[in-house]
Design a protein around this motif. Structure first.
Motif, PDB file in Angstrom:
ATOM      1  N   ASP A 175       0.814  -1.216   0.000  1.00 22.76           N
ATOM      2  CA  ASP A 175       0.000   0.000   0.000  1.00 22.76           C
ATOM      3  C   ASP A 175       0.845   1.262   0.000  1.00 22.76           C
ATOM      4  OD1 ASP A 175      -2.385  -1.387  -0.027  1.00 22.76           O
ATOM      5  OD2 ASP A 175      -2.441  -1.555   2.163  1.00 22.76           O
ATOM      6  N   GLU A 176       2.138   1.155  -0.247  1.00 21.00           N
ATOM      7  CA  GLU A 176       3.007   2.338  -0.177  1.00 21.00           C
ATOM      8  C   GLU A 176       2.646   3.336  -1.273  1.00 21.00           C
ATOM      9  OE1 GLU A 176       7.658   3.594  -0.017  1.00 21.00           O
ATOM     10  OE2 GLU A 176       7.039   1.607   0.641  1.00 21.00           O
ATOM     11  N   ASP A 177       2.571   4.595  -0.870  1.00 20.38           N
ATOM     12  CA  ASP A 177       2.278   5.666  -1.823  1.00 20.38           C
ATOM     13  C   ASP A 177       3.443   5.858  -2.781  1.00 20.38           C
ATOM     14  OD1 ASP A 177      -0.252   6.491  -0.916  1.00 20.38           O
ATOM     15  OD2 ASP A 177       0.636   7.755   0.642  1.00 20.38           O
ATOM     16  N   PRO A 178       3.150   6.200  -4.043  1.00 24.74           N
ATOM     17  CA  PRO A 178       4.233   6.534  -4.961  1.00 24.74           C
ATOM     18  C   PRO A 178       4.935   7.824  -4.528  1.00 24.74           C
ATOM     19  CG  PRO A 178       2.086   6.656  -6.063  1.00 24.74           C
ATOM     20  CD  PRO A 178       1.849   6.239  -4.650  1.00 24.74           C
ATOM     21  N   ALA A 179       6.134   8.023  -5.015  1.00 21.38           N
ATOM     22  CA  ALA A 179       6.929   9.202  -4.652  1.00 21.38           C
ATOM     23  C   ALA A 179       6.203  10.498  -4.999  1.00 21.38           C
ATOM     24  CB  ALA A 179       8.286   9.150  -5.344  1.00 21.38           C
ATOM     25  N   THR A 180       5.400  10.482  -6.070  1.00 19.12           N
ATOM     26  CA  THR A 180       4.688  11.707  -6.449  1.00 19.12           C
ATOM     27  C   THR A 180       3.661  12.102  -5.387  1.00 19.12           C
ATOM     28  OG1 THR A 180       3.165  10.367  -7.775  1.00 19.12           O
ATOM     29  CG2 THR A 180       5.014  11.422  -8.938  1.00 19.12           C
ATOM     30  N   PRO A 196      -1.324  17.019   5.490  1.00 18.20           N
ATOM     31  CA  PRO A 196      -1.113  16.247   4.257  1.00 18.20           C
ATOM     32  C   PRO A 196      -2.302  16.405   3.313  1.00 18.20           C
ATOM     33  CG  PRO A 196      -1.669  14.783   6.070  1.00 18.20           C
ATOM     34  CD  PRO A 196      -1.537  16.158   6.658  1.00 18.20           C
ATOM     35  N   VAL A 197      -2.130  15.967   2.102  1.00 20.40           N
ATOM     36  CA  VAL A 197      -3.209  16.003   1.118  1.00 20.40           C
ATOM     37  C   VAL A 197      -4.339  15.103   1.606  1.00 20.40           C
ATOM     38  CG1 VAL A 197      -3.842  15.445  -1.275  1.00 20.40           C
ATOM     39  CG2 VAL A 197      -1.590  16.404  -0.780  1.00 20.40           C
ATOM     40  N   PRO A 198      -5.578  15.587   1.598  1.00 25.12           N
ATOM     41  CA  PRO A 198      -6.706  14.738   2.021  1.00 25.12           C
ATOM     42  C   PRO A 198      -6.810  13.490   1.139  1.00 25.12           C
ATOM     43  CG  PRO A 198      -7.390  17.031   1.851  1.00 25.12           C
ATOM     44  CD  PRO A 198      -6.009  16.944   1.276  1.00 25.12           C
ATOM     45  N   GLU A 199      -7.250  12.412   1.739  1.00 32.63           N
ATOM     46  CA  GLU A 199      -7.323  11.114   1.045  1.00 32.63           C
ATOM     47  C   GLU A 199      -8.043  11.204  -0.298  1.00 32.63           C
ATOM     48  OE1 GLU A 199      -6.200   7.466   0.354  1.00 32.63           O
ATOM     49  OE2 GLU A 199      -5.706   8.422   2.252  1.00 32.63           O
ATOM     50  N   LEU A 200      -9.110  11.954  -0.357  1.00 32.23           N
ATOM     51  CA  LEU A 200      -9.896  12.090  -1.578  1.00 32.23           C
ATOM     52  C   LEU A 200      -9.081  12.647  -2.751  1.00 32.23           C
ATOM     53  CD1 LEU A 200     -12.719  11.927  -2.912  1.00 32.23           C
ATOM     54  CD2 LEU A 200     -13.137  14.239  -2.038  1.00 32.23           C
ATOM     55  N   TYR A 201      -8.054  13.442  -2.453  1.00 28.71           N
ATOM     56  CA  TYR A 201      -7.295  14.143  -3.500  1.00 28.71           C
ATOM     57  C   TYR A 201      -5.878  13.601  -3.701  1.00 28.71           C
ATOM     58  CZ  TYR A 201     -11.102  17.385  -2.739  1.00 28.71           C
ATOM     59  OH  TYR A 201     -12.347  17.931  -2.602  1.00 28.71           O
ATOM     60  N   ARG A 202      -5.527  12.543  -3.001  1.00 25.23           N
ATOM     61  CA  ARG A 202      -4.138  12.048  -3.047  1.00 25.23           C
ATOM     62  C   ARG A 202      -3.721  11.607  -4.452  1.00 25.23           C
ATOM     63  NH1 ARG A 202      -1.716  11.689   1.515  1.00 25.23           N
ATOM     64  NH2 ARG A 202      -0.328   9.967   1.085  1.00 25.23           N
ATOM     65  N   ALA A 203      -4.543  10.848  -5.112  1.00 26.69           N
ATOM     66  CA  ALA A 203      -4.177  10.370  -6.457  1.00 26.69           C
ATOM     67  C   ALA A 203      -4.030  11.545  -7.423  1.00 26.69           C
ATOM     68  CB  ALA A 203      -5.213   9.382  -6.977  1.00 26.69           C
ATOM     69  N   ALA A 219      18.605   9.310  -7.663  1.00 27.84           N
ATOM     70  CA  ALA A 219      19.323  10.232  -6.783  1.00 27.84           C
ATOM     71  C   ALA A 219      18.390  11.180  -6.024  1.00 27.84           C
ATOM     72  CB  ALA A 219      20.357  11.021  -7.589  1.00 27.84           C
ATOM     73  N   ALA A 220      17.674  12.029  -6.734  1.00 32.31           N
ATOM     74  CA  ALA A 220      16.904  13.093  -6.076  1.00 32.31           C
ATOM     75  C   ALA A 220      15.754  12.558  -5.225  1.00 32.31           C
ATOM     76  CB  ALA A 220      16.372  14.073  -7.126  1.00 32.31           C
ATOM     77  N   VAL A 221      14.985  11.619  -5.749  1.00 31.45           N
ATOM     78  CA  VAL A 221      13.828  11.101  -5.006  1.00 31.45           C
ATOM     79  C   VAL A 221      14.272  10.403  -3.712  1.00 31.45           C
ATOM     80  CG1 VAL A 221      11.882   9.485  -5.104  1.00 31.45           C
ATOM     81  CG2 VAL A 221      12.301  11.050  -7.007  1.00 31.45           C
ATOM     82  N   PRO A 222      15.265   9.510  -3.751  1.00 31.86           N
ATOM     83  CA  PRO A 222      15.727   8.932  -2.477  1.00 31.86           C
ATOM     84  C   PRO A 222      16.361   9.976  -1.552  1.00 31.86           C
ATOM     85  CG  PRO A 222      16.405   7.547  -4.308  1.00 31.86           C
ATOM     86  CD  PRO A 222      15.865   8.824  -4.901  1.00 31.86           C
ATOM     87  N   ALA A 223      17.104  10.935  -2.108  1.00 27.10           N
ATOM     88  CA  ALA A 223      17.731  11.966  -1.277  1.00 27.10           C
ATOM     89  C   ALA A 223      16.688  12.815  -0.563  1.00 27.10           C
ATOM     90  CB  ALA A 223      18.644  12.848  -2.125  1.00 27.10           C
ATOM     91  N   ALA A 224      15.545  12.995  -1.191  1.00 26.12           N
ATOM     92  CA  ALA A 224      14.458  13.766  -0.575  1.00 26.12           C
ATOM     93  C   ALA A 224      13.643  12.932   0.405  1.00 26.12           C
ATOM     94  CB  ALA A 224      13.552  14.335  -1.669  1.00 26.12           C
ATOM     95  N   GLY A 225      13.993  11.660   0.550  1.00 30.51           N
ATOM     96  CA  GLY A 225      13.273  10.791   1.477  1.00 30.51           C
ATOM     97  C   GLY A 225      11.937  10.312   0.940  1.00 30.51           C
TER      98      GLY A 225
END
Length: 159
Positions: free
Chosen positions: A41-46, A61-68, A115-121
Protein backbone atom coordinates in the motif's frame (compact mmCIF):
# COMPACT_ATOMS: atom_id res chain seq x y z
CA UNK A 1 15.88 32.90 -40.98
CA UNK A 2 18.37 32.58 -38.12
CA UNK A 3 20.14 29.28 -37.60
CA UNK A 4 20.96 30.10 -33.97
CA UNK A 5 19.32 28.73 -30.86
CA UNK A 6 15.69 29.63 -30.19
CA UNK A 7 15.42 29.33 -26.41
CA UNK A 8 11.82 30.52 -26.09
CA UNK A 9 10.60 28.12 -28.78
CA UNK A 10 12.70 25.38 -27.18
CA UNK A 11 11.19 26.07 -23.77
CA UNK A 12 7.61 26.11 -25.03
CA UNK A 13 8.12 23.03 -27.19
CA UNK A 14 9.82 21.25 -24.30
CA UNK A 15 7.06 22.04 -21.81
CA UNK A 16 4.35 20.87 -24.22
CA UNK A 17 6.37 17.78 -25.12
CA UNK A 18 7.02 17.10 -21.43
CA UNK A 19 3.29 17.05 -20.73
CA UNK A 20 2.63 14.63 -23.60
CA UNK A 21 5.63 12.50 -22.62
CA UNK A 22 4.38 12.40 -19.01
CA UNK A 23 1.05 11.06 -20.24
CA UNK A 24 2.83 8.43 -22.34
CA UNK A 25 4.98 7.48 -19.37
CA UNK A 26 1.90 7.14 -17.14
CA UNK A 27 0.18 4.95 -19.75
CA UNK A 28 3.29 2.76 -20.01
CA UNK A 29 3.53 2.49 -16.22
CA UNK A 30 -0.13 1.54 -15.89
CA UNK A 31 0.46 -1.43 -18.19
CA UNK A 32 3.92 -2.36 -16.88
CA UNK A 33 2.72 -2.39 -13.26
CA UNK A 34 0.44 -5.30 -14.13
CA UNK A 35 3.59 -7.38 -14.70
CA UNK A 36 5.35 -6.34 -11.50
CA UNK A 37 4.99 -7.71 -7.99
CA UNK A 38 2.66 -5.70 -5.75
CA UNK A 39 4.57 -3.18 -3.63
CA UNK A 40 1.87 -3.13 -0.96
CA UNK A 41 0.00 0.00 0.00
CA UNK A 42 3.01 2.34 -0.18
CA UNK A 43 2.28 5.67 -1.82
CA UNK A 44 4.23 6.53 -4.96
CA UNK A 45 6.93 9.20 -4.65
CA UNK A 46 4.69 11.71 -6.45
CA UNK A 47 2.02 11.41 -3.74
CA UNK A 48 4.69 11.69 -1.04
CA UNK A 49 5.99 14.85 -2.75
CA UNK A 50 2.47 16.28 -2.87
CA UNK A 51 2.11 15.52 0.84
CA UNK A 52 5.43 17.24 1.61
CA UNK A 53 4.35 20.34 -0.33
CA UNK A 54 0.95 20.36 1.36
CA UNK A 55 2.52 20.02 4.80
CA UNK A 56 4.88 22.90 4.06
CA UNK A 57 2.12 25.18 2.76
CA UNK A 58 -0.93 24.41 4.90
CA UNK A 59 0.43 22.19 7.66
CA UNK A 60 -1.63 19.12 6.71
CA UNK A 61 -1.11 16.25 4.26
CA UNK A 62 -3.21 16.00 1.12
CA UNK A 63 -6.71 14.74 2.02
CA UNK A 64 -7.32 11.11 1.04
CA UNK A 65 -9.90 12.09 -1.58
CA UNK A 66 -7.30 14.14 -3.50
CA UNK A 67 -4.14 12.05 -3.05
CA UNK A 68 -4.18 10.37 -6.46
CA UNK A 69 -4.88 13.65 -8.27
CA UNK A 70 -2.18 15.45 -6.28
CA UNK A 71 0.32 12.74 -7.22
CA UNK A 72 -0.63 13.08 -10.87
CA UNK A 73 -0.22 16.86 -10.65
CA UNK A 74 3.30 16.40 -9.28
CA UNK A 75 4.06 13.92 -12.09
CA UNK A 76 2.88 16.32 -14.81
CA UNK A 77 4.50 19.42 -13.32
CA UNK A 78 7.82 17.58 -13.01
CA UNK A 79 7.45 16.25 -16.56
CA UNK A 80 6.74 19.73 -17.91
CA UNK A 81 9.71 21.27 -16.06
CA UNK A 82 12.09 18.50 -17.13
CA UNK A 83 10.72 18.79 -20.68
CA UNK A 84 11.24 22.57 -20.68
CA UNK A 85 14.85 22.10 -19.64
CA UNK A 86 15.27 19.56 -22.44
CA UNK A 87 13.69 21.87 -25.01
CA UNK A 88 16.12 24.69 -24.23
CA UNK A 89 19.07 22.31 -23.95
CA UNK A 90 18.23 20.78 -27.34
CA UNK A 91 18.40 24.24 -28.91
CA UNK A 92 21.94 24.82 -27.68
CA UNK A 93 23.37 21.29 -27.61
CA UNK A 94 22.04 19.01 -30.36
CA UNK A 95 23.80 16.05 -28.74
CA UNK A 96 21.21 16.31 -25.94
CA UNK A 97 18.82 14.67 -28.42
CA UNK A 98 21.06 11.58 -28.72
CA UNK A 99 19.24 8.33 -29.33
CA UNK A 100 16.02 10.20 -30.14
CA UNK A 101 15.74 11.32 -26.52
CA UNK A 102 17.03 8.05 -25.02
CA UNK A 103 20.10 9.63 -23.43
CA UNK A 104 18.00 12.32 -21.77
CA UNK A 105 15.43 9.78 -20.62
CA UNK A 106 18.10 7.64 -18.96
CA UNK A 107 19.75 10.74 -17.48
CA UNK A 108 16.45 11.77 -15.90
CA UNK A 109 15.98 8.25 -14.52
CA UNK A 110 19.43 8.42 -12.95
CA UNK A 111 19.07 11.94 -11.60
CA UNK A 112 15.43 11.82 -10.51
CA UNK A 113 14.60 8.20 -9.61
CA UNK A 114 18.01 7.06 -8.47
CA UNK A 115 19.32 10.23 -6.78
CA UNK A 116 16.90 13.09 -6.08
CA UNK A 117 13.83 11.10 -5.01
CA UNK A 118 15.73 8.93 -2.48
CA UNK A 119 17.73 11.97 -1.28
CA UNK A 120 14.46 13.77 -0.58
CA UNK A 121 13.27 10.79 1.48
CA UNK A 122 10.48 9.99 -1.00
CA UNK A 123 11.79 6.50 -1.83
CA UNK A 124 14.31 4.02 -0.45
CA UNK A 125 17.98 4.42 -1.38
CA UNK A 126 19.04 2.91 -4.70
CA UNK A 127 20.86 0.03 -2.99
CA UNK A 128 17.67 -0.82 -1.04
CA UNK A 129 15.51 -0.96 -4.16
CA UNK A 130 14.89 -4.23 -6.05
CA UNK A 131 16.53 -4.56 -9.46
CA UNK A 132 13.11 -4.86 -11.14
CA UNK A 133 12.20 -1.40 -9.81
CA UNK A 134 15.36 0.07 -11.36
CA UNK A 135 14.54 -1.57 -14.71
CA UNK A 136 10.94 -0.32 -14.49
CA UNK A 137 12.15 3.22 -13.82
CA UNK A 138 14.68 3.13 -16.65
CA UNK A 139 12.10 1.77 -19.10
CA UNK A 140 9.55 4.39 -18.00
CA UNK A 141 12.06 7.18 -18.55
CA UNK A 142 13.08 5.77 -21.93
CA UNK A 143 9.44 6.05 -23.01
CA UNK A 144 9.40 9.60 -21.63
CA UNK A 145 12.57 10.50 -23.55
CA UNK A 146 11.36 9.06 -26.85
CA UNK A 147 8.00 10.81 -26.71
CA UNK A 148 9.63 13.99 -25.43
CA UNK A 149 11.94 14.18 -28.44
CA UNK A 150 9.24 13.17 -30.89
CA UNK A 151 6.82 15.87 -29.77
CA UNK A 152 9.58 18.48 -29.33
CA UNK A 153 10.74 17.82 -32.90
CA UNK A 154 7.17 18.14 -34.20
CA UNK A 155 6.79 21.54 -32.54
CA UNK A 156 10.28 23.03 -32.88
CA UNK A 157 11.52 21.05 -35.88
CA UNK A 158 14.57 18.90 -36.40
CA UNK A 159 17.68 20.94 -36.97
Amino acid sequence: MSKGPRPLLGLLAGVAAGLVASAAMAAFQAQAQKLLPDNGDEDPATVKAADAASLAVIGDPVPELYRAAAGQAVHYVAGAVIGGIYGVLAEYRPEARSGFGSAYGIATAALVDEAAVPAAGLAPAADETPLIAHAYGAASHLVYGWVLEGVRALIAGRR
